[in-house]
Design a protein around this motif. Structure first.
Motif, PDB file in Angstrom:
ATOM      1  N   SER A 292       0.647  -0.794   0.095  1.00 38.23           N
ATOM      2  CA  SER A 292      -0.001   0.541   0.311  1.00 38.23           C
ATOM      3  C   SER A 292       0.860   0.944   0.103  1.00 38.23           C
ATOM      4  CB  SER A 292      -0.986  -0.267   1.031  1.00 38.23           C
ATOM      5  OG  SER A 292      -1.839  -1.144   0.850  1.00 38.23           O
ATOM      6  N   PHE A 293       0.691   1.851  -0.882  1.00 35.76           N
ATOM      7  CA  PHE A 293       1.196   3.789  -1.308  1.00 35.76           C
ATOM      8  C   PHE A 293       0.436   4.564  -0.370  1.00 35.76           C
ATOM      9  CE2 PHE A 293       2.533   6.746  -4.206  1.00 35.76           C
ATOM     10  CZ  PHE A 293       3.553   7.243  -2.820  1.00 35.76           C
ATOM     11  N   LEU A 294       1.319   4.835   0.725  1.00 39.84           N
ATOM     12  CA  LEU A 294       0.728   6.276   1.533  1.00 39.84           C
ATOM     13  C   LEU A 294       1.130   7.979   0.923  1.00 39.84           C
ATOM     14  CD1 LEU A 294      -0.839   3.942   2.872  1.00 39.84           C
ATOM     15  CD2 LEU A 294      -0.674   5.693   5.205  1.00 39.84           C
ATOM     16  N   SER A 295       0.470   8.511   0.332  1.00 37.52           N
ATOM     17  CA  SER A 295       0.110   9.802  -0.326  1.00 37.52           C
ATOM     18  C   SER A 295      -0.641  11.052   0.026  1.00 37.52           C
ATOM     19  CB  SER A 295       0.645   9.658  -1.913  1.00 37.52           C
ATOM     20  OG  SER A 295       0.923  10.838  -1.893  1.00 37.52           O
ATOM     21  N   GLY A 296      -0.575  11.773   0.817  1.00 41.71           N
ATOM     22  CA  GLY A 296      -1.091  13.153   1.494  1.00 41.71           C
ATOM     23  C   GLY A 296      -1.923  11.834   2.523  1.00 41.71           C
ATOM     24  N   GLY A 297      -1.443  11.255   3.361  1.00 42.60           N
ATOM     25  CA  GLY A 297      -2.333  10.695   4.116  1.00 42.60           C
ATOM     26  C   GLY A 297      -3.164   9.798   3.963  1.00 42.60           C
ATOM     27  N   ARG A 298      -3.288   9.930   2.391  1.00 41.47           N
ATOM     28  CA  ARG A 298      -4.227   8.457   2.261  1.00 41.47           C
ATOM     29  C   ARG A 298      -3.658   7.744   1.838  1.00 41.47           C
ATOM     30  NH1 ARG A 298      -9.412   8.101   4.287  1.00 41.47           N
ATOM     31  NH2 ARG A 298      -9.959   7.137   2.431  1.00 41.47           N
ATOM     32  N   VAL A 299      -3.956   6.066   1.232  1.00 45.22           N
ATOM     33  CA  VAL A 299      -3.676   5.249  -0.077  1.00 45.22           C
ATOM     34  C   VAL A 299      -3.973   5.648  -0.461  1.00 45.22           C
ATOM     35  CG1 VAL A 299      -4.120   2.478  -0.286  1.00 45.22           C
ATOM     36  CG2 VAL A 299      -4.148   3.123   1.671  1.00 45.22           C
ATOM     37  N   ALA A 300      -2.964   6.123  -1.820  1.00 39.82           N
ATOM     38  CA  ALA A 300      -2.615   6.420  -3.671  1.00 39.82           C
ATOM     39  C   ALA A 300      -2.774   5.235  -3.600  1.00 39.82           C
ATOM     40  CB  ALA A 300      -2.005   7.517  -3.645  1.00 39.82           C
ATOM     41  N   ALA A 301      -2.816   4.320  -3.918  1.00 38.13           N
ATOM     42  CA  ALA A 301      -2.818   2.806  -4.243  1.00 38.13           C
ATOM     43  C   ALA A 301      -2.173   1.776  -3.529  1.00 38.13           C
ATOM     44  CB  ALA A 301      -0.906   3.404  -5.689  1.00 38.13           C
ATOM     45  N   ALA A 302      -2.548   0.479  -4.251  1.00 38.32           N
ATOM     46  CA  ALA A 302      -2.177  -0.593  -3.744  1.00 38.32           C
ATOM     47  C   ALA A 302      -1.840  -1.756  -4.458  1.00 38.32           C
ATOM     48  CB  ALA A 302      -3.099  -0.356  -2.539  1.00 38.32           C
ATOM     49  N   GLY A 303      -0.989  -2.897  -4.431  1.00 40.10           N
ATOM     50  CA  GLY A 303      -1.286  -3.435  -5.153  1.00 40.10           C
ATOM     51  C   GLY A 303      -0.357  -5.194  -4.867  1.00 40.10           C
ATOM     52  N   THR A 304       0.772  -4.885  -5.860  1.00 40.09           N
ATOM     53  CA  THR A 304       1.704  -6.388  -5.474  1.00 40.09           C
ATOM     54  C   THR A 304       3.481  -4.867  -5.541  1.00 40.09           C
ATOM     55  OG1 THR A 304       2.311  -6.693  -7.733  1.00 40.09           O
ATOM     56  CG2 THR A 304       1.094  -8.071  -6.366  1.00 40.09           C
ATOM     57  N   HIS A 305       4.668  -4.950  -5.651  1.00 39.76           N
ATOM     58  CA  HIS A 305       5.276  -4.225  -5.625  1.00 39.76           C
ATOM     59  C   HIS A 305       5.671  -3.897  -7.601  1.00 39.76           C
ATOM     60  CE1 HIS A 305       9.461  -2.076  -5.409  1.00 39.76           C
ATOM     61  NE2 HIS A 305       9.719  -3.268  -5.692  1.00 39.76           N
ATOM     62  N   ARG A 306       5.901  -4.992  -8.858  1.00 42.01           N
ATOM     63  CA  ARG A 306       5.666  -4.807  -9.590  1.00 42.01           C
ATOM     64  C   ARG A 306       4.635  -4.488 -10.834  1.00 42.01           C
ATOM     65  NH1 ARG A 306       8.739 -10.142 -11.888  1.00 42.01           N
ATOM     66  NH2 ARG A 306       9.453 -10.442  -9.513  1.00 42.01           N
ATOM     67  N   GLU A 307       3.528  -4.389  -9.804  1.00 41.66           N
ATOM     68  CA  GLU A 307       2.663  -3.533 -10.119  1.00 41.66           C
ATOM     69  C   GLU A 307       2.621  -2.468  -9.593  1.00 41.66           C
ATOM     70  OE1 GLU A 307      -1.379  -7.576  -9.734  1.00 41.66           O
ATOM     71  OE2 GLU A 307      -0.521  -5.553  -7.927  1.00 41.66           O
ATOM     72  N   LEU A 308       2.645  -2.016  -9.102  1.00 33.38           N
ATOM     73  CA  LEU A 308       3.240  -0.628  -8.543  1.00 33.38           C
ATOM     74  C   LEU A 308       3.850   0.087  -9.663  1.00 33.38           C
ATOM     75  CD1 LEU A 308       1.968   0.122  -4.972  1.00 33.38           C
ATOM     76  CD2 LEU A 308       0.668   0.029  -6.526  1.00 33.38           C
ATOM     77  N   LEU A 309       4.795   0.003  -9.411  1.00 29.64           N
ATOM     78  CA  LEU A 309       6.330   0.432 -10.605  1.00 29.64           C
ATOM     79  C   LEU A 309       5.740  -0.176 -11.543  1.00 29.64           C
ATOM     80  CD1 LEU A 309       9.184  -2.092  -9.218  1.00 29.64           C
ATOM     81  CD2 LEU A 309       9.447   0.292  -9.107  1.00 29.64           C
ATOM     82  N   ALA A 310       5.226  -0.379 -12.235  1.00 27.23           N
ATOM     83  CA  ALA A 310       4.899  -0.087 -13.814  1.00 27.23           C
ATOM     84  C   ALA A 310       3.234   0.451 -13.773  1.00 27.23           C
ATOM     85  CB  ALA A 310       3.795  -1.314 -13.839  1.00 27.23           C
ATOM     86  N   ALA A 311       2.551   0.789 -12.321  1.00 22.46           N
ATOM     87  CA  ALA A 311       0.854   1.209 -12.874  1.00 22.46           C
ATOM     88  C   ALA A 311       1.442   2.593 -11.970  1.00 22.46           C
ATOM     89  CB  ALA A 311       0.266   1.054 -12.463  1.00 22.46           C
ATOM     90  N   SER A 312       2.142   3.508 -11.486  1.00 22.77           N
ATOM     91  CA  SER A 312       2.639   4.544 -10.213  1.00 22.77           C
ATOM     92  C   SER A 312       3.647   5.194 -10.888  1.00 22.77           C
ATOM     93  CB  SER A 312       2.276   4.750  -8.915  1.00 22.77           C
ATOM     94  OG  SER A 312       1.465   5.279  -7.994  1.00 22.77           O
ATOM     95  N   GLU A 313       3.407   6.187 -11.060  1.00 19.70           N
ATOM     96  CA  GLU A 313       4.971   6.637 -11.529  1.00 19.70           C
ATOM     97  C   GLU A 313       5.408   7.588  -9.552  1.00 19.70           C
ATOM     98  OE1 GLU A 313       6.950  10.659 -13.623  1.00 19.70           O
ATOM     99  OE2 GLU A 313       4.324  10.314 -13.643  1.00 19.70           O
ATOM    100  N   ASP A 314       4.687   8.438  -8.752  1.00 18.77           N
ATOM    101  CA  ASP A 314       5.052   8.737  -7.602  1.00 18.77           C
ATOM    102  C   ASP A 314       6.015   7.555  -7.261  1.00 18.77           C
ATOM    103  OD1 ASP A 314       3.966  11.326  -8.263  1.00 18.77           O
ATOM    104  OD2 ASP A 314       1.997  10.947  -6.643  1.00 18.77           O
ATOM    105  N   TYR A 315       4.924   6.356  -7.040  1.00 18.31           N
ATOM    106  CA  TYR A 315       5.737   6.092  -6.241  1.00 18.31           C
ATOM    107  C   TYR A 315       7.020   4.595  -7.084  1.00 18.31           C
ATOM    108  CZ  TYR A 315       6.330   0.475  -4.169  1.00 18.31           C
ATOM    109  OH  TYR A 315       6.314  -0.684  -4.289  1.00 18.31           O
ATOM    110  N   ARG A 316       7.036   5.179  -8.050  1.00 15.30           N
ATOM    111  CA  ARG A 316       8.940   4.486  -8.119  1.00 15.30           C
ATOM    112  C   ARG A 316       9.317   5.659  -7.763  1.00 15.30           C
ATOM    113  NH1 ARG A 316       5.875   3.936 -13.598  1.00 15.30           N
ATOM    114  NH2 ARG A 316       6.783   5.794 -14.336  1.00 15.30           N
ATOM    115  N   LEU A 317       8.911   6.966  -8.396  1.00 12.54           N
ATOM    116  CA  LEU A 317       9.666   8.153  -7.642  1.00 12.54           C
ATOM    117  C   LEU A 317      10.279   7.942  -6.019  1.00 12.54           C
ATOM    118  CD1 LEU A 317       8.415  11.421  -8.781  1.00 12.54           C
ATOM    119  CD2 LEU A 317      10.565   9.919  -9.636  1.00 12.54           C
TER     120      LEU A 317
END
Length: 565
Positions: free
Chosen positions: A514-539
């Motif tokens: 689960s990736f928290l941004s701004g105090g809320r869950v911004a994205a959730a999934g597996t590590h690989r899914e988030l790397l592919a789908a979320s630029e903020d998570y990748r950064l």
């Protein structure tokens, strides 16, 4: 302070009685000297001189014995008040539990156990002398009124006036002491923090900036101490000046009375002796005001800690938690922790700590289990079923075995398995007596990474239904971090585990991220899914690995291998 007085009422009363004997016997000595002169020396009656000399000797013996006993009792009262304060604060700190360090600085508690306990103890040390001073001044006033109405009335008026004047001069001292105590507690807190993180400071080259900052703060404390010393110097000068003026006035009036024949030679000597004697009780009054002003500042600090209340147990708990077979839901962030999963949360450090507190039931913010708020469940059961390990690893003085297994519920096989899961077996292997090696307070001779691994092993031995760990590998190398990630996942198979971390090596082991941004869950999934789908998570992950932002998205395997290398 009244509570402390009630705990030592008998020794305090005994010290007051001895104080009366001690100063009362001194107050009677001028009377005896007067009688010896007027009844013995002046008429030449040596028998009277010897008789009054024997009385004077008796008063000296009473003064010596009572003074010795009084000093012994005062010391007992001082130590008893100081250490009872420490016991009270430590006992209350234990009831606050894990919330303590979030509500009060370590330096504040250290100051309670050093300067504050001494200030309170010194206040009770002087009680015996103060009572004796009050009684002796009353006694001297009565004697002087009988001998000279003018001197007696002057004394009755002058002594309260001097005491009130000294009390007025103590007001700025009180304010300056309070400010000094605030700065002292702040500086102590900063010092304890840096001692705990000295290895990290050295590792990042932060010793020089810290030394500069500490020097500036310590100079502010020094300046505040100088202001306190200035006020004290003024009070000390007044302690000498005001009683000295009284002594000079009494002596001058007595000498004038002797010249016109209204007082006898013995009474003149007695007047001077009384005037000289009054310097001591007046000094005691001033010292008492000074000590109680300091004690009042200290007592306010202690009461501030004692007013902190632990989280109250609900009056009507919503029944047992069961087996935690349902999800934990944090309504603040929208995070849902599925039972039996290895869940990693990527969040800023402070936000991750607050999340762990909420999931562990240490915060009033709403977290639900099976539709019920954690705050509505019995705290003892919540603590037993959900274990939070924060990012400040603590060990205890004594054998390492006792620190890892404080409840003595695990055998060597279980301890070895927990150490292996935390990649900490090599630490124990290097110790001279293995698990039976005595370690220092807080395990200071271990490195930060070693303490992290040992604390993680202790958490695994507890085997809670839900384990929540904040930054479990922030101080270990990549190889050890990879071992911990794989072994921890295997050891906690079937159990709910929540890690707050942005380490790719741990994220790669997670069932869910689960990736928290701004105090809320911004994205959730597996590590690989988030790397592919979320630029903020990748950064965020790229900042963790130290890689430069790429053009096209690299493959997940490349990111993971680069982190491990």
């Amino acid at each position: 302070m009244l509570w402390l007085a009630g705990r030592i009422a008998w020794p305090l009363s005994a010290a007051a009685f001895c104080g009366v004997l001690w100063l009362g016997s001194q107050a009677l000595m001028p009377v005896v000297i007067r009688e010896a002169i007027d009844d013995g020396l002046v008429p030449g009656d040596m028998d009277a001189v010897l008789s009054w000399s024997a009385v004077l000797l008796g008063l000296g013996v009473v003064q010596a014995v009572s003074g010795t006993v009084r000093r012994r009792l005062n010391m007992y009262n001082s130590l008893s008040a100081g250490f009872r304060t420490v016991q009270l604060v430590v006992g209350h700190a234990n009831t606050l539990g894990a919330t303590l360090e979030r509500r009060v600085d370590e330096g504040e508690l250290v100051s309670v156990g050093t300067s504050d306990m001494n200030a309170l103890g010194h206040a009770f040390d002087i009680v015996g002398r103060t009572v004796g001073a009050v009684i002796s001044v009353v006694l001297v006033s009565v004697v002087l009124v009988r001998q000279s109405a003018t001197l007696g009335m002057m004394l009755i008026v002058a002594v309260p006036a001097i005491v009130l004047t000294m009390g007025y001069t103590l007001r700025p001292l009180h304010r300056r002491q309070s400010a000094y105590r605030d700065l002292q507690g702040e500086l102590t807190s900063r010092l304890t923090d840096v001692v705990a993180g000295l290895r990290v400071l050295r590792g990042i080259g932060g010793e020089t900036p810290f030394a500069r900052s500490y020097r500036e703060r310590s100079q502010r404390v020094r300046a505040a101490g100088a202001r306190v010393a200035g006020a004290e110097a003024l009070i000390r000068a007044a302690q000498v000046l005001l009683p000295g003026l009284l002594v000079g006035t009494v002596t001058w009036i007595g000498a004038r009375a002797a010249l016109d024949g209204s007082v006898s030679p013995g009474e003149l000597v007695a007047f001077y002796a009384y005037a000289a004697f009054l310097v001591e009780p007046l000094g005691i009054f001033t010292e008492t005001a000074d000590r109680f002003a300091r004690a009042h500042v200290a007592a306010r600090r202690v009461v501030t800690v004692l007013r902190m209340r632990p989280k109250a147990a609900p009056e009507h708990a919503d029944g047992p938690m069961g087996t935690l077979a349902t999800a934990l839901v944090d309504e603040t962030t929208g995070l849902t922790v599925t039972p039996g999963t290895f869940h990693v949360v990527v969040a800023p450090s402070a936000e991750g700590v607050r999340l762990a507190d909420r999931l562990g039931g240490y915060d009033e913010a709403p977290v639900r289990h099976d539709g019920r708020l954690l705050t509505a469940l019995a705290p003892d059961e919540v603590r037993r079923r959900i274990l939070v390990v924060d990012n400040r690893p603590r060990l205890f003085r004594g054998p390492l075995r006792a620190s890892l297994d404080p409840h003595v519920t695990a055998d060597d096989t279980a301890i070895t398995a927990a150490l292996r899961a935390a990649a900490a077996e090599d630490i124990v292997g290097l110790l001279p007596d293995g698990l039976d090696t005595d370690i220092t307070a807080d395990g200071r001779h271990f490195s930060g990474g070693q303490r992290q691994r040992l604390v993680l092993a202790r958490a695994l031995l507890a085997d809670p239904d839900v384990l929540i760990v904040v930054d479990p590998t922030s101080a270990v190398d990549a190889h050890t971090e990879d071992l911990i990630g794989r072994r921890l996942r295997a050891a906690r198979s079937g159990r709910t585990t929540v890690l707050v971390s942005s380490s790719p090596l741990l994220l790669n082991q997670a069932d869910r991220v689960s990736f928290l941004s701004g105090g809320r869950v911004a994205a959730a999934g597996t590590h690989r899914e988030l790397l592919a789908a979320s630029e903020d998570y990748r950064l965020v992950i790229q900042r963790e690995t130290g890689e430069a932002p790429p053009g096209p998205l690299p493959s997940t395997d490349l990111v993971t291998r680069g982190s491990a290398e």
